[in-house]
Design an enzyme around this catalytic site. Structure first.
Site, mmCIF file in Angstrom:
data_model
loop_
_atom_site.group_PDB
_atom_site.id
_atom_site.type_symbol
_atom_site.label_atom_id
_atom_site.label_comp_id
_atom_site.label_asym_id
_atom_site.label_seq_id
_atom_site.Cartn_x
_atom_site.Cartn_y
_atom_site.Cartn_z
ATOM 1 N N GLU A 1 42.481 58.743 3.712
ATOM 2 C CA GLU A 1 43.652 59.728 3.617
ATOM 3 C C GLU A 1 44.546 60.426 4.700
ATOM 4 O OE1 GLU A 1 42.526 64.794 3.579
ATOM 5 O OE2 GLU A 1 42.168 63.682 5.870
ATOM 6 N N ASP B 1 33.081 65.085 6.672
ATOM 7 C CA ASP B 1 33.349 64.288 7.134
ATOM 8 C C ASP B 1 33.327 63.040 5.974
ATOM 9 O OD1 ASP B 1 35.104 64.538 9.887
ATOM 10 O OD2 ASP B 1 33.080 64.571 10.084
ATOM 11 N N ASP C 1 37.536 59.031 5.198
ATOM 12 C CA ASP C 1 38.680 60.115 6.120
ATOM 13 C C ASP C 1 38.650 60.060 7.757
ATOM 14 O OD1 ASP C 1 39.189 62.508 6.677
ATOM 15 O OD2 ASP C 1 37.330 63.308 6.862
#
Length: 173
Positions: free
Chosen positions: A67, A140, A7
């Site tokens: 991501e 996260d 992330d």
């Protein structure tokens, strides 16, 4: 297959490492990389690079799921995340680890079964799918694990028989 989910960010980068084998996911490790506030962006990026290199060397993932950059209202934050994301992608390339990118909607669809799922639903399903006693923290790291699960489902699907696209294979001229 060992998958490292990332992330991206600059202040906090979540990471989650799983082993994915035909629908079964096993938790290996998760956590965050953090950089101190108040130091120049260039130094933060260098620290991210060093920490990513260490993660990739230590865990030797087969593939990495990251991501995709998603801009909401704050474009300044998005630009900052883009800097960190670039360093992360570069680290993977240097290590020879293939990178696969997913949108937040794709992750929600893969983990929960609904692309409009709430963050809490994704966290609860991540916990359940990995057999964890508690929801992974911080957020996260939970997001990174969800990314790894998303890729694990895509990569180990029986429908996924070909991993790379060869344009010459489909050239009919």
């Amino acid at each position: 297959m060992v998958i490292l989910g990332i992330d991206p960010g600059v202040a906090t980068i979540g990471f989650g490492l799983i082993r994915a084998e035909r629908g079964k996911n096993t938790l290996l490790q998760y956590g965050v990389i953090t950089t101190p506030a108040g130091i120049p962006l260039s130094r933060r990026l260098l620290q991210i690079s060093r920490d990513m290199d260490e993660l990739l060397t230590r865990f030797k993932p087969d593939e990495m799921a990251v991501e995709e950059l998603f801009f909401t209202k704050n474009i300044t934050t998005g630009i900052s995340v883009a800097h960190g994301r670039g360093v992360i992608l570069l680290s993977a390339e240097k290590a020879g680890v293939p990178v696969f990118e997913y949108t937040p909607m794709q992750v929600k669809q893969a983990v929960v079964g609904y692309g409009g799922a709430e963050k809490r639903q994704v966290q609860l399903m991540t916990q359940r799918l990995l057999g964890m006693k508690e929801i992974p923290k911080p957020d996260d790291a939970a997001d990174a694990l969800a990314l790894a699960i998303c890729h694990g489902r895509a990569a180990t699907s029986l429908l996924n028989t070909e991993r790379t696209f060869d344009p010459n294979k489909y050239n009919t001229t």
